[in-house]
Design a protein around this motif. Structure first.
Motif, short mmCIF file in Angstrom:
data_model
loop_
_atom_site.label_atom_id
_atom_site.label_comp_id
_atom_site.label_asym_id
_atom_site.label_seq_id
_atom_site.Cartn_x
_atom_site.Cartn_y
_atom_site.Cartn_z
N LYS A 110 70.50 67.58 -12.96
CA LYS A 110 69.72 66.61 -12.20
C LYS A 110 68.84 67.30 -11.16
N LYS B 167 66.44 65.17 -16.48
CA LYS B 167 67.22 63.94 -16.38
C LYS B 167 68.21 63.80 -17.53
N ASP C 228 70.35 62.18 -20.37
CA ASP C 228 70.14 60.99 -21.19
C ASP C 228 71.46 60.55 -21.81
N THR C 229 71.38 59.56 -22.67
CA THR C 229 72.59 59.01 -23.29
C THR C 229 73.34 60.08 -24.07
N TYR D 40 75.48 62.18 -21.65
CA TYR D 40 76.69 61.47 -21.20
C TYR D 40 77.68 61.26 -22.35
N MET E 218 76.99 56.39 -15.82
CA MET E 218 75.77 56.11 -16.61
C MET E 218 75.06 54.88 -16.07
N GLU F 24 73.47 55.50 -12.78
CA GLU F 24 72.28 56.35 -12.85
C GLU F 24 71.12 55.68 -13.60
N CYS G 30 71.19 54.76 -16.78
CA CYS G 30 71.19 55.18 -18.18
C CYS G 30 72.18 54.28 -18.93
N LYS G 31 71.67 53.34 -19.70
CA LYS G 31 72.53 52.35 -20.33
C LYS G 31 73.36 52.97 -21.46
#
Length: 460
Positions: free
Chosen positions: A284, A289, A291-292, A295, A318, A321, A323-324
């Motif tokens: 970060k 950044k 992403d999915t 994670y 997530m 942050e 990030c869905k």
């Protein structure tokens, strides 16, 4: 009342670029000034042709695109750029229409446009992506008579060799490239190194990386190091993997998400979650950044270590942050819980998915169904089975076999009848299923019950 102002060729290009609907863009192109009657035909610009062809090609509206191309072939005011035809060839390639790509390539001279190595490379790339290896060879036979192959040409060929597992051919192509005086670039080395790592030839890949810097003076790039780091992480050599990361930083190469995600996944897999979080924070800070995929790598690692609390914390992070989590995020946790016999928690998470704004997919259903069958929760599995069929999904044959076998062992005739009826309606009863049922009946002297079962299931 003043007459409407005519749209100029320049204005048409601007309007076409802003129009997102390809059908409306086509209508605009074909009739730019519907309210103005003019004896002179509209003088389209080359840019307008480029924009509408691109929009139609991306939308796979090939009939309409070919109509515009025929119109373009009749233009005498300018000569179209080769890139327009390269794009068309690529559009056909994405649609798995290599024969159409060939046709476009053959037609380029009819537009008074010279074919250079760019269009040849585009055709090669289409053939490679469509799996047309033999046609690639045929196409290559005459290539040298028309154009001089460049680095891109050889990169496509090397990639094709690597993807088909022919590493010796890839090396030979690399040697030919050097003999012809074509300088290899970062893509060349990234492709070769990736192929070597995919075939577990790590030592050769590491030597090639050293040669890249020392002999060929090619600056290090993240895509070159990523497969090396992945392979080192796969075999558990995390210290060497981090050494390559440090090397990239010494060369002041900005690390991409693939490098960070690979390291995070490995640390999570080996239970070093504190270090994984540290790398995540470093990622970060560096401006890359997460992403999915990043994670999900952490979630997968924690689930492999049976640390579901940490996996749930990643889900929360997530969301925090922005990030869905996607269905893969949940499937990994559900699968891990099922594997450990935590079917209640797995089922709770499965049922909570709609509230979390995530739609269950076939993998999700198959995972929870298989987990329930593994832990002999046949009543719950039967309920999931009905829901799957309602949504048009079907479990794996192994899971179906496990459910029927379990019900036969329990001699649960009521539930067995329900399951067989559902399977019969879905045309999923095979010989193996009937053998289980008949074997159960013979052992428990319940042949009359089986006869009733068969009659019930077979009657439409």
């Amino acid at each position: 009342m003043s007459a409407p102002k005519a749209i100029s060729p320049h204005r048409l290009s601007s309007l076409l670029r802003r129009q997102k609907d390809p059908n409306l863009a086509l209508q605009l192109f074909q009739n730019p000034n519907p309210q103005i009657q003019s004896p002179k035909p509209f003088r389209y610009s080359l840019l307008s042709y480029d924009i509408i062809i691109t929009k139609l090609g991306r939308a796979k509206m090939f009939d309409q695109m070919e109509q515009i191309l025929r119109q373009l072939s009749r233009e005498t005011r300018f000569v179209p750029c080769e890139i327009i035809f390269c794009n068309v060839i690529s559009f056909y390639g994405r649609a798995r229409l290599p024969h159409k790509a060939f046709q476009m390539f053959d037609q380029i001279p009819s537009f008074r446009c010279d074919r250079t190595v760019k269009s040849y490379n585009t055709v090669l790339d289409v053939l490679f992506k469509c799996g047309e290896v033999e046609k690639m060879r045929e196409f290559l036979v005459g290539l040298g008579n028309h154009v001089t192959p460049d680095a891109c040409t050889y990169n496509i060929l090397i990639n094709a060799c690597c993807k088909s597992g022919c590493l010796d051919d890839a090396w030979n192509t690399f040697d030919e490239m050097r003999k012809r005086g074509v300088r290899p670039n970062g893509v060349t080395f990234a492709t070769l190194i990736s192929g070597l790592c995919a075939n577990y030839r790590l030592e050769e890949a590491m030597r090639l990386k050293e040669d890249m810097i020392r002999l060929y003076r090619v600056e290090p790039e993240a895509p070159v190091y990523t497969p090396l780091i992945k392979e080192l992480c796969r075999i558990g050599e995390l210290s060497l993997a981090f050494g390559l990361k440090d090397e990239l930083e010494r060369y002041k190469v900005k690390l991409d998400s693939a490098v960070y995600t690979t390291l995070i996944s490995a640390l999570s897999k080996f239970g070093r979650k504190d270090e994984a979080y540290w790398i995540l924070e470093e990622m970060k800070v560096s401006g890359c950044k997460p992403d999915t995929v990043t994670y999900n790598a952490m979630i997968n690692g924690f689930c492999m270590e049976k640390d579901f609390e940490a996996a749930y914390k990643v889900l929360d992070q997530m969301v925090k942050e922005g990030c869905k989590p996607n269905i893969i995020s949940y499937n990994v946790i559900i699968g891990g819980l099922c594997k450990e016999g935590k079917w209640v928690e797995a089922n709770d998470l499965f049922e909570d998915l709609p509230r979390r704004g995530c739609k269950s997919d076939i993998v999700c259903y198959r995972t929870i169904f298989a987990g329930l069958c593994d832990w002999k929760r046949f009543k719950e599995a039967t309920s999931i089975l009905d829901e799957m069929f309602f949504k048009g999904y079907a479990p794996s044959s192994a899971s179906i076999h496990k459910l029927v076998d379990g019900l036969c062992q329990e001699a649960n005739m009521a539930l067995l009848l329900k399951v067989l009826t559902s399977l019969g309606n879905a045309n999923l009863i095979n010989e193996g299923i009937w053998e289980l049922v008949i074997s159960m009946a013979c052992k428990k002297e319940m042949l009359s019950n089986v006869s009733e079962l068969v009659d019930t299931v077979m009657v439409p």
